[in-house]
Design an enzyme around this catalytic site. Structure first.
Site, PDB file in Angstrom:
ATOM      1  N   HIS A 161     -10.061 -14.287  -3.255  1.00 41.92           N
ATOM      2  CA  HIS A 161      -9.251 -14.309  -2.538  1.00 41.92           C
ATOM      3  C   HIS A 161      -7.195 -13.297  -3.050  1.00 41.92           C
ATOM      4  O   HIS A 161      -6.525 -13.120  -2.721  1.00 41.92           O
ATOM      5  CB  HIS A 161      -7.961 -15.608  -2.453  1.00 41.92           C
ATOM      6  CG  HIS A 161      -9.691 -16.645  -2.674  1.00 41.92           C
ATOM      7  ND1 HIS A 161      -9.658 -17.216  -1.891  1.00 41.92           N
ATOM      8  CD2 HIS A 161     -10.630 -16.904  -3.470  1.00 41.92           C
ATOM      9  CE1 HIS A 161     -10.903 -17.902  -1.698  1.00 41.92           C
ATOM     10  NE2 HIS A 161     -11.508 -18.063  -2.343  1.00 41.92           N
ATOM     11  N   SER A 282       6.488  12.339   3.530  1.00 40.67           N
ATOM     12  CA  SER A 282       7.927  11.173   4.319  1.00 40.67           C
ATOM     13  C   SER A 282       9.331  12.362   4.591  1.00 40.67           C
ATOM     14  O   SER A 282       9.355  13.269   3.461  1.00 40.67           O
ATOM     15  CB  SER A 282       8.639  10.644   3.983  1.00 40.67           C
ATOM     16  OG  SER A 282       9.994  10.410   4.623  1.00 40.67           O
ATOM     17  N   LYS A 288       7.869  10.104  -1.833  1.00 36.77           N
ATOM     18  CA  LYS A 288       6.528   9.545  -1.401  1.00 36.77           C
ATOM     19  C   LYS A 288       5.850  10.247  -1.729  1.00 36.77           C
ATOM     20  O   LYS A 288       5.841  11.778  -0.798  1.00 36.77           O
ATOM     21  CB  LYS A 288       7.046   9.064   0.334  1.00 36.77           C
ATOM     22  CG  LYS A 288       8.122   8.018   0.399  1.00 36.77           C
ATOM     23  CD  LYS A 288       7.591   7.152  -0.167  1.00 36.77           C
ATOM     24  CE  LYS A 288       6.936   6.374   0.551  1.00 36.77           C
ATOM     25  NZ  LYS A 288       6.953   5.416   2.285  1.00 36.77           N
TER      26      LYS A 288
END
Ligand code: ARG
Length: 463
Positions: A161, A282, A288
């Site tokens: 989960h 980016s 990034k």
């Protein structure tokens, strides 16, 4: 808007030239030219057989083969001129053959039809592609094996989960991916077995009146045998669907793998890093470093599922035998092949650049109460029923959360408030190392088992 129909190999029955739009609408040569090599291979085997059964002479067979070989050279050197008016790869090659060697070239199409011809071409082509994809799967598998060897005892949280569940070794996690890819390879090998039968000889649909020797053709082309029903032979595309289903499963696996890499590389987890050469930046945010490769693989999964759906839908309404619908099999099949191949190449290249932040993984496992089950098992060994142990450990976890401690940071008196079955030796099961080492059976996460799993799988992949 018309062109001269007399050039078309099927033009005899027609008095009006084909509408230009119809030529464009019906053509497949713009994409089926990728079958050219297999088309020529099939034609050579076919004329050899025609000569063997004396439908044509040895001399004619040799002339045709020489002509076909020249065309093959022209195609590979980029000198061949593909013509839309000539519809598909088959008619382009046959027309060029007659142009090169004259009327004897017209004998090539004796006792066959484009219907069994195209079915043969696709099987030959797909067989080769399956072999190449299996190679790529092996490369990806070997990259996983290498990473699992390096990380066989690295501890990380295992999840259910998406919640920290029990500690596992990263090597074990990597080997789970390897198991998936190994099944993928066996599915492709299975699909290859079923497709490796020769449909040629079915002709248009009913077979042919010439005394053909199908087994001889099959042998020359490396088929394991011949198909058994002419109607089925020209209409069957099960193999393309089976392949696309196998390709979809590969993509589904790669997509799940992608999803995890993307989660693990994110700052929130920081479990892994990937080589700069395998990430992109980016255009606006200078800091990034993005996992675009796994993202694209995850994104491309949809197109392969789409290819599978196209093929299934293509076939569902077709009566026997060949219908022109079948021409639509190629672009989906080609796309599935190209996509799965590229994605496997991407993973075989990307996996070796993965580096692991062992501390971050360890920390996450320690903070997630991942050894709670071990504590419950400890209580069971010391005489409690599992349900009671579960309840006690639940309370212990609640206490640890309130006091901002991990389970192994609790003191013995703190632990003993919940059960007097807890003794000094409890700390060995609360430690992550003890927890993973204890799962020491086939399929378990213990480092010792990971090593054995790697050995077993390595044999299957490389022997
Ligand atoms: N281009 C066709 C295909 O891909 C070849 C077979 C055409 N046969 C026919 N009878 N029109 O299926």
């Amino acid at each position: 808007m018309t062109s001269n129909n007399t050039e078309k190999p099927w033009g005899g029955r027609f008095s009006a030239p084909t509408d230009k739009f119809v030529e464009i609408f019906t053509e497949s040569v713009s994409y089926d030219q990728r079958l050219a090599h297999y088309d020529i291979m099939g034609s050579i085997a076919h004329v050899r057989m025609l000569a063997k059964v004396s439908v044509i002479s040895e001399k004619e067979s040799k002339q045709i083969i020489q002509g076909l070989e020249k065309i093959e050279n022209d195609i590979s050197s980029g000198q061949f001129q593909w013509l839309t008016e000539l519809e598909d790869v088959h008619m382009n090659i046959e027309t060029a053959l007659v142009e090169h060697i004259g009327d004897v070239g017209k004998k090539l199409h004796t006792g066959r039809s484009r219907n069994d011809q195209v079915a043969t071409d696709i099987r030959l082509y797909l067989r080769e592609e399956i072999d190449q994809i299996c190679e790529k799967l092996n490369e990806a598998l070997n990259a996983l094996i290498k990473l699992a060897k390096e990380q066989y005892d690295t501890i990380m949280p295992g999840f259910t989960h998406m919640q920290s569940a029990q500690p596992v070794t990263f090597g074990h996690h990597i080997m789970a991916w390897a198991e998936m890819l190994l099944r993928d390879r066996s599915r492709l090998q299975d699909c290859r077995k079923r497709l490796n039968l020769l449909p040629l000889g079915a002709a248009a649909l009913a077979g042919t009146t010439y005394p053909i020797d199908r087994e001889y053709v099959a042998e020359q082309l490396g088929f394991d045998g011949v198909t058994q029903n002419s109607l089925d032979s020209v209409s069957d595309r099960d193999f393309a669907i089976e392949f696309s289903a196998s390709a979809s499963l590969i993509m589904m696996h790669l997509s799940r793998f992608s999803e995890e890499l993307i989660l693990w590389i994110s700052q929130a987890n920081g479990f892994i890093d990937m080589g700069d050469a395998w990430c992109t930046g980016s255009s606006i945010m200078p800091q990034k470093k993005n996992p675009d490769i796994p993202e694209l693989v995850r994104g491309k999964t949809g197109r392969v599922y789409g290819d599978l759906m196209s093929l299934l839908t293509l076939m569902k309404g077709q009566p026997l035998a060949y219908n022109r619908d079948n021409q639509e099999d190629k672009e989906s099949l080609f796309d599935a092949i190209d996509t799965v191949k590229m994605c496997l190449i991407a993973y075989a290249g990307l996996i070796p650049t993965i580096t692991v932040n062992r501390e971050a993984m360890y920390q996450a496992a320690a903070e997630g109460f991942a050894t709670a089950t071990d504590l419950a098992d400890y209580l069971v060994v010391n005489g409690l029923a599992f349900r009671d142990a579960h309840e006690i450990v639940g309370k212990t976890v609640q206490f640890a959360i309130q006091h901002e401690k991990t389970l192994s940071e609790l003191t013995l008196p703190e632990l003993q408030q919940f059960s007097d079955a807890i003794k000094e030796d409890v700390f060995s099961v609360l430690e992550l190392e003890g927890s993973v080492a204890a799962r020491n059976h086939i399929g378990g996460t213990a480092p010792e088992q990971v090593k054995l799993a790697i050995e077993r799988l390595n044999k299957l992949v490389n022997e």
